[in-house]
Scaffold this active site. Structure first.
Site, mmCIF file in Angstrom:
data_model
loop_
_atom_site.group_PDB
_atom_site.id
_atom_site.type_symbol
_atom_site.label_atom_id
_atom_site.label_comp_id
_atom_site.label_asym_id
_atom_site.label_seq_id
_atom_site.Cartn_x
_atom_site.Cartn_y
_atom_site.Cartn_z
ATOM 1 N N ASP A 54 0.553 3.438 2.534
ATOM 2 C CA ASP A 54 1.537 2.587 3.176
ATOM 3 C C ASP A 54 2.193 1.683 2.123
ATOM 4 O O ASP A 54 1.605 1.436 1.066
ATOM 5 C CB ASP A 54 0.746 1.802 4.241
ATOM 6 C CG ASP A 54 1.431 0.543 4.728
ATOM 7 O OD1 ASP A 54 1.889 0.566 5.868
ATOM 8 O OD2 ASP A 54 1.484 -0.437 3.984
ATOM 9 N N ILE A 98 2.474 -1.332 1.384
ATOM 10 C CA ILE A 98 1.841 -2.513 0.777
ATOM 11 C C ILE A 98 0.407 -2.268 0.329
ATOM 12 O O ILE A 98 -0.278 -3.185 -0.112
ATOM 13 C CB ILE A 98 1.873 -3.714 1.754
ATOM 14 C CG1 ILE A 98 1.165 -3.373 3.060
ATOM 15 C CG2 ILE A 98 3.307 -4.169 1.997
ATOM 16 C CD1 ILE A 98 0.868 -4.596 3.927
ATOM 17 N N LYS A 99 -0.071 -1.024 0.409
ATOM 18 C CA LYS A 99 -1.456 -0.753 0.013
ATOM 19 C C LYS A 99 -1.583 -0.671 -1.518
ATOM 20 O O LYS A 99 -0.597 -0.820 -2.227
ATOM 21 C CB LYS A 99 -1.928 0.539 0.697
ATOM 22 C CG LYS A 99 -2.044 0.385 2.242
ATOM 23 C CD LYS A 99 -3.296 -0.325 2.636
ATOM 24 C CE LYS A 99 -3.476 -0.762 4.081
ATOM 25 N NZ LYS A 99 -3.002 0.002 5.194
ATOM 26 N N ASN A 100 -2.795 -0.422 -2.017
ATOM 27 C CA ASN A 100 -3.042 -0.519 -3.470
ATOM 28 C C ASN A 100 -2.150 0.402 -4.294
ATOM 29 O O ASN A 100 -1.759 0.056 -5.404
ATOM 30 C CB ASN A 100 -4.516 -0.258 -3.780
ATOM 31 C CG ASN A 100 -5.400 -1.422 -3.351
ATOM 32 O OD1 ASN A 100 -4.901 -2.427 -2.822
ATOM 33 N ND2 ASN A 100 -6.694 -1.308 -3.562
ATOM 34 N N ILE A 101 -1.875 1.612 -3.774
ATOM 35 C CA ILE A 101 -0.719 2.372 -4.274
ATOM 36 C C ILE A 101 0.049 2.852 -3.045
ATOM 37 O O ILE A 101 -0.525 3.002 -1.962
ATOM 38 C CB ILE A 101 -1.055 3.581 -5.186
ATOM 39 C CG1 ILE A 101 -1.805 4.672 -4.435
ATOM 40 C CG2 ILE A 101 -1.766 3.159 -6.444
ATOM 41 C CD1 ILE A 101 -1.817 6.028 -5.175
#
Ligand code: PLP
Length: 389
Positions: A190, A192-195
């Site tokens: 998604d 805004i996730k870590n990647i």
């Protein structure tokens, strides 16, 4: 001193977002190349992204359209369905619950550990019945809690383990990357996730039967269509013997994901150093409790804190916003949602108590250490203005 003080005031229309997608010219270039190539769907970029991810985890990877789809497909491929029960913490994003109910199974809402906000295994074990088929530990904020104990419990009761690792891309547990061991792990890409791959997600597992079902099920159940698509084609003559979904990843998404994966050493290091700065500054404040995390090992997706004396979180968030700091709440307990009100008999006192005291502070790789200092300043100021300290 005065000069810099007033300049700082002038610049105080600074607005710190809770989270954001952190995209560079490289991602934009990669997307343009896919657009120019004229093959936007699932093809060679998805194949390349899966191969790079497989190198990263040291295990096979199946890419899908988002993290919720990853969880849904994983649960389904593990043979869990109507009438089955899955243990899961109530304090998680509604995606975990929706993925379980999507296959007709019942999410059984469990407590969390107050220090790590991961599944409380004492409570989970009490809730095991003859219908319990799986446990879904949620790696809250990027930490995994006592994952070894999760696997021990699963072994004792012969449960599948489907890890909701949406927050934990890159986190390390007992010297191995999350996803690199265990039963089935699901990640989210998604925005805004870590990647990120725009939207997107993946499933990591060694289970050959599950892998085969995942690869077909993401393409409407069309047998062996994945290989045809990797080569830019598709199956024209095929069989379908199971329910499938339109859950595959596109080349556009994979192109973004490949660049982000290449940038991951920088992105992860940034998240870790920002969260460590918060820890360092906030650990001195007796009115704030921190989540127990080791930022040398885990890659944090969010930075939540607990305010044991919280009076009104809404007022505090409003105050912080007036000072240019956006905050969040992770998460509304699922058993308090109308659709999931039957997922627990009785209350979840630990969860309900801690939920009212939780506040998530801004964290994303485009922030600087100075931004973190600014957020903590404004938190101190807001708490003072509201009479907390
Ligand atoms: C983001 C997230 C998901 C789902 O991922 P999507 O890609 O948004 O569908 C699942 N579980 C948790 C805890 C998440 O934060």
């Amino acid at each position: 001193m005065d000069f810099w003080g007033s300049l700082e005031d002038l610049m105080s229309d600074r607005f710190i977002r809770l989270s954001k997608s952190c995209i560079t010219a490289s991602e934009k270039k990669a997307v343009m190349e896919v657009l120019d190539a004229g093959y936007l769907g699932m093809g060679s970029n998805v194949c390349a992204f899966e191969n790079e991810l497989a190198n990263f985890f040291g295990r096979p990877v199946v890419c899908v359209v988002n993290g919720t789809a990853a969880l849904h497909l994983a649960i389904s491929a593990a043979g869990i369905g109507h009438g089955d029960e899955v243990l899961v913490q109530s304090l998680t994003y509604v995606a975990s619950f929706q993925a379980i109910s999507a296959v007709g199974a019942k999410p059984v809402a469990c407590e969390v550990h107050p220090k790590t906000l991961t599944i409380n295994l004492d409570d989970a074990e009490r809730k095991i019945t003859a219908k319990t088929k799986a446990i879904m530990p949620v790696h809250y904020a990027g930490g995994v809690g006592d994952l070894e104990a999760v696997y021990a419990l699963a072994k004792k009761y012969q449960l599948r383990v489907i890890e909701d690792a949406a927050h934990a891309f890159g986190s390390i547990y007992q010297s191995i990357r999350v996803g690199g061991f265990g039963d089935i792990a699901c990640f989210s890409f998604d925005g805004i996730k870590n990647i990120t791959s725009g939207e997107g997600g993946c499933i990591v597992t060694d289970d050959k039967f599950v892998l085969e079902r995942l690869r077909d099920a993401r393409l409407l159940g069309v047998k062996n269509d994945s290989n045809a698509r990797y080569q830019g084609g598709r199956s024209w003559s095929f069989d379908v013997d199971t329910q499938g979904w339109r859950y595959h990843m596109s080349n556009i998404m994979a192109a973004i994901g490949l660049v982000q994966l290449g940038r991951f050493p920088l992105l992860s290091q940034k998240r870790q150093s920002l969260a460590s700065r918060y820890d360092q500054l906030l650990s001195k404040r007796s009115h704030i409790e921190l989540i127990d995390q080791n930022y040398n090992l885990i890659v944090p997706h969010i930075y939540p804190i607990v305010l044991p004396n919280m009076v009104s979180r809404a007022l505090l968030r409003e105050k912080l916003l007036s000072h240019g700091v956006e905050t969040g709440v992770h998460y509304q307990p699922n058993h308090q949602l109308t659709f999931y009100s039957q997922c627990v008999s009785g209350a979840l006192p630990i969860t309900e108590n801690i939920f009212n005291k939780l506040l998530t502070l801004p964290l994303h790789p485009d922030l600087s250490l100075n931004d973190i200092d600014y957020v903590v300043d404004k938190l101190d100021l807001s708490l003072k203005e509201l009479g907390y300290v």
